[in-house]
Design a protein around this motif. Structure first.
Motif, PDB file in Angstrom:
ATOM      1  N   TYR A  83      13.923   1.882  60.885  1.00  0.00           N
ATOM      2  CA  TYR A  83      15.018   1.158  61.570  1.00  0.00           C
ATOM      3  C   TYR A  83      15.834   2.142  62.406  1.00  0.00           C
ATOM      4  N   ARG A  84      16.169   3.289  61.794  1.00  0.00           N
ATOM      5  CA  ARG A  84      16.971   4.294  62.520  1.00  0.00           C
ATOM      6  C   ARG A  84      16.224   4.797  63.757  1.00  0.00           C
ATOM      7  N   ARG A  85      14.910   4.964  63.617  1.00  0.00           N
ATOM      8  CA  ARG A  85      14.116   5.432  64.763  1.00  0.00           C
ATOM      9  C   ARG A  85      14.191   4.426  65.907  1.00  0.00           C
ATOM     10  N   ALA A  86      14.025   3.149  65.577  1.00  0.00           N
ATOM     11  CA  ALA A  86      14.092   2.111  66.621  1.00  0.00           C
ATOM     12  C   ALA A  86      15.470   2.106  67.270  1.00  0.00           C
ATOM     13  N   LEU A  87      16.502   2.190  66.443  1.00  0.00           N
ATOM     14  CA  LEU A  87      17.881   2.171  66.969  1.00  0.00           C
ATOM     15  C   LEU A  87      18.131   3.382  67.859  1.00  0.00           C
ATOM     16  N   ALA A  88      17.667   4.549  67.406  1.00  0.00           N
ATOM     17  CA  ALA A  88      17.899   5.775  68.182  1.00  0.00           C
ATOM     18  C   ALA A  88      17.207   5.702  69.542  1.00  0.00           C
ATOM     19  N   LEU A  89      16.036   5.072  69.582  1.00  0.00           N
ATOM     20  CA  LEU A  89      15.317   4.925  70.853  1.00  0.00           C
ATOM     21  C   LEU A  89      15.983   3.888  71.752  1.00  0.00           C
ATOM     22  N   ALA A  90      16.556   2.866  71.123  1.00  0.00           N
ATOM     23  CA  ALA A  90      17.087   1.727  71.888  1.00  0.00           C
ATOM     24  C   ALA A  90      18.459   2.010  72.500  1.00  0.00           C
ATOM     25  N   LEU A  91      19.185   2.972  71.941  1.00  0.00           N
ATOM     26  CA  LEU A  91      20.562   3.212  72.399  1.00  0.00           C
ATOM     27  C   LEU A  91      20.700   4.582  73.047  1.00  0.00           C
ATOM     28  N   GLU A  92      21.277   4.603  74.225  1.00  0.00           N
ATOM     29  CA  GLU A  92      21.628   5.877  74.859  1.00  0.00           C
ATOM     30  C   GLU A  92      22.913   6.399  74.235  1.00  0.00           C
ATOM     31  N   PRO A  93      23.141   7.720  74.284  1.00  0.00           N
ATOM     32  CA  PRO A  93      24.424   8.243  73.809  1.00  0.00           C
ATOM     33  C   PRO A  93      25.586   7.487  74.459  1.00  0.00           C
TER      34      PRO A  93
END
Ligand SMILES: C[S@@+](CC[C@H](N)C(=O)[O-])C[C@H]1O[C@@H](n2cnc3c(N)ncnc32)[C@H](O)[C@@H]1O
Length: 210
Positions: free
Chosen positions: A129-139
């Protein structure tokens, strides 16, 4: 293979949308926190595990016009598509998928999850889940996560859940998300039972991902 689609499609086949325990006539807290982010009306938003939630109705009413609804249950998204009808035009995108195996093909300004992350009781699923979220959101992008609180239910929809304090939820996303504010919420199920949630608003951290 995961039995999640079968489980959740079965739930939506057996119960009317207003009968499920998580039903809210208005997604008031989510709309308040989304407003607090100041995200633009034309910014892309994603509601992860959207179910048949009326959050999208509230967002459309406020003028948001790039909303992705992701859910493992095709039946839930079909219900929303039916409810919204043609009025939603091209503003709503539907994705049938499991968040633990989904790879985003674009980035979002805001990630919303009410009552989905807490079903991920396996550390490997939470990492996915964290991997998907990290890919989906820019800083600098926003995330709003609502889970059962420490005094919330231990199970939902016949499944065990992991309950969180605001600090514990923030710790799960350390290095990926920075917490901005946390609010308690008591949800009343359609039968009137109170359920304790914690809702945390985050900003995607400058670096990192899992
Ligand atoms: C408790 S409901 C909450 C629905 C909605 N967020 C709301 O607040 O009304 C959980 C939703 O998450 C979906 N779901 C459960 N596990 C999922 C997963 N791994 N990936 C995507 N969706 C999932 C279910 O189909 C269900 O619609």
């Amino acid at each position: 293979m995961s039995d999640r689609p079968e489980h959740w499609n079965g739930v939506y086949a057996r119960r009317a949308p207003q009968e499920v325990s998580w039903f809210q006539p208005e997604a008031t807290m989510s709309l308040e926190l989304i407003a607090a982010t100041g995200v633009a009306r034309d910014a892309p938003l994603i509601d992860v595990g959207a179910g048949a939630s009326l959050l999208v109705d509230g967002l459309l009413a406020k003028g948001f016009r790039d909303i992705t609804l992701l859910d493992v249950a095709h039946a839930a998204l079909a219900e929303t598509r039916r409810r919204l009808g043609p009025s939603a035009g091209t503003a709503v995108h539907y994705v049938v998928g499991d968040i633990t195996t989904w790879t985003p093909v674009r980035q979002y300004a805001l990630w919303h999850d009410r009552a989905v992350f807490h079903f991920l009781t396996a550390p490997s699923d939470r990492a996915a889940y964290r991997r998907a979220l990290a890919l989906a959101l820019e800083p600098g992008a926003h995330a709003i996560l609502a889970t059962f609180a420490l005094d919330g239910p231990e199970r939902c929809s016949n499944l065990p859940v992991q309950r969180y304090s605001a600090d514990a939820l923030a710790a799960e996303f350390a290095g990926v998300l920075t917490p901005v504010e946390a609010r308690p919420e008591v949800h009343r199920t359609p039968s009137g039972t109170p359920q304790s949630f914690v809702v945390v608003r985050f900003i995607r951290s400058a670096r990192g991902g899992s």
